[in-house]
Scaffold this motif. Structure first.
Motif, PDB file in Angstrom:
ATOM      1  N   TRP A  76       0.829  -1.203   0.000  1.00 23.59           N
ATOM      2  CA  TRP A  76       0.000   0.000   0.000  1.00 23.59           C
ATOM      3  C   TRP A  76       0.866   1.257   0.000  1.00 23.59           C
ATOM      4  O   TRP A  76       0.542   2.227  -0.674  1.00 23.59           O
ATOM      5  N   ALA A  81      -0.488  -2.613  -4.336  1.00 26.69           N
ATOM      6  CA  ALA A  81      -1.543  -3.438  -3.734  1.00 26.69           C
ATOM      7  C   ALA A  81      -2.498  -3.990  -4.784  1.00 26.69           C
ATOM      8  O   ALA A  81      -3.139  -5.015  -4.559  1.00 26.69           O
ATOM      9  N   MET A  87       1.049  -8.490  -3.879  1.00 26.35           N
ATOM     10  CA  MET A  87       0.529  -8.001  -2.604  1.00 26.35           C
ATOM     11  C   MET A  87       0.345  -9.147  -1.618  1.00 26.35           C
ATOM     12  O   MET A  87       0.785  -9.063  -0.475  1.00 26.35           O
TER      13      MET A  87
END
Length: 121
Positions: A76, A81, A87
């Motif tokens: 993030w 993300a 991620m």
């Protein structure tokens, strides 16, 4: 012969190798931020985990915890993300690294062992 004081450090070294190889294993090597993060964080985690294996000190486990936390939040912070595989791999590996480091710090009286001290009171 190397005798591990904490098996968690060995597992963190293996996880570091996974982080280093994950861009190619999962196919996100074309994504600059995710790949550079994997290389930098993986190399740092590998160095710290190996150091903790050979000369266990509390700071190394705190560094593993910090690197685990970074792996959890980095998708993030660095903006990848949206890359599901990158991620998930990065964040889940970070959760495991953070948990293993916390476990070691909590249970080893030589490294802090706050868990044992609190339980004794």
């Amino acid at each position: 012969m190397l005798r591990l004081k904490h098996w968690q450090d060995g597992v963190n070294a293996v996880l570091a190798a996974w982080v280093l190889l994950s861009p190619w294993a999962l196919g996100f090597d074309g994504e600059r931020a995710a790949t550079w993060n994997a290389l930098a964080a993986g190399a740092a985690l590998l160095a710290v985990a190996l150091g903790a294996m050979f000369v266990p000190k509390a700071w190394e486990n705190w560094a593993e915890a910090a690197l685990g936390l970074w792996l959890v939040i980095s998708p993030w912070v660095l903006g990848f993300a949206g890359l599901r595989d990158a991620m998930l791999s990065t964040a889940l590996t970070g959760v495991v690294v953070l948990a293993l480091a916390a476990w070691t710090l909590a249970t080893d009286k030589d490294l802090g062992g706050w868990w044992r001290r609190e339980a004794a009171h």
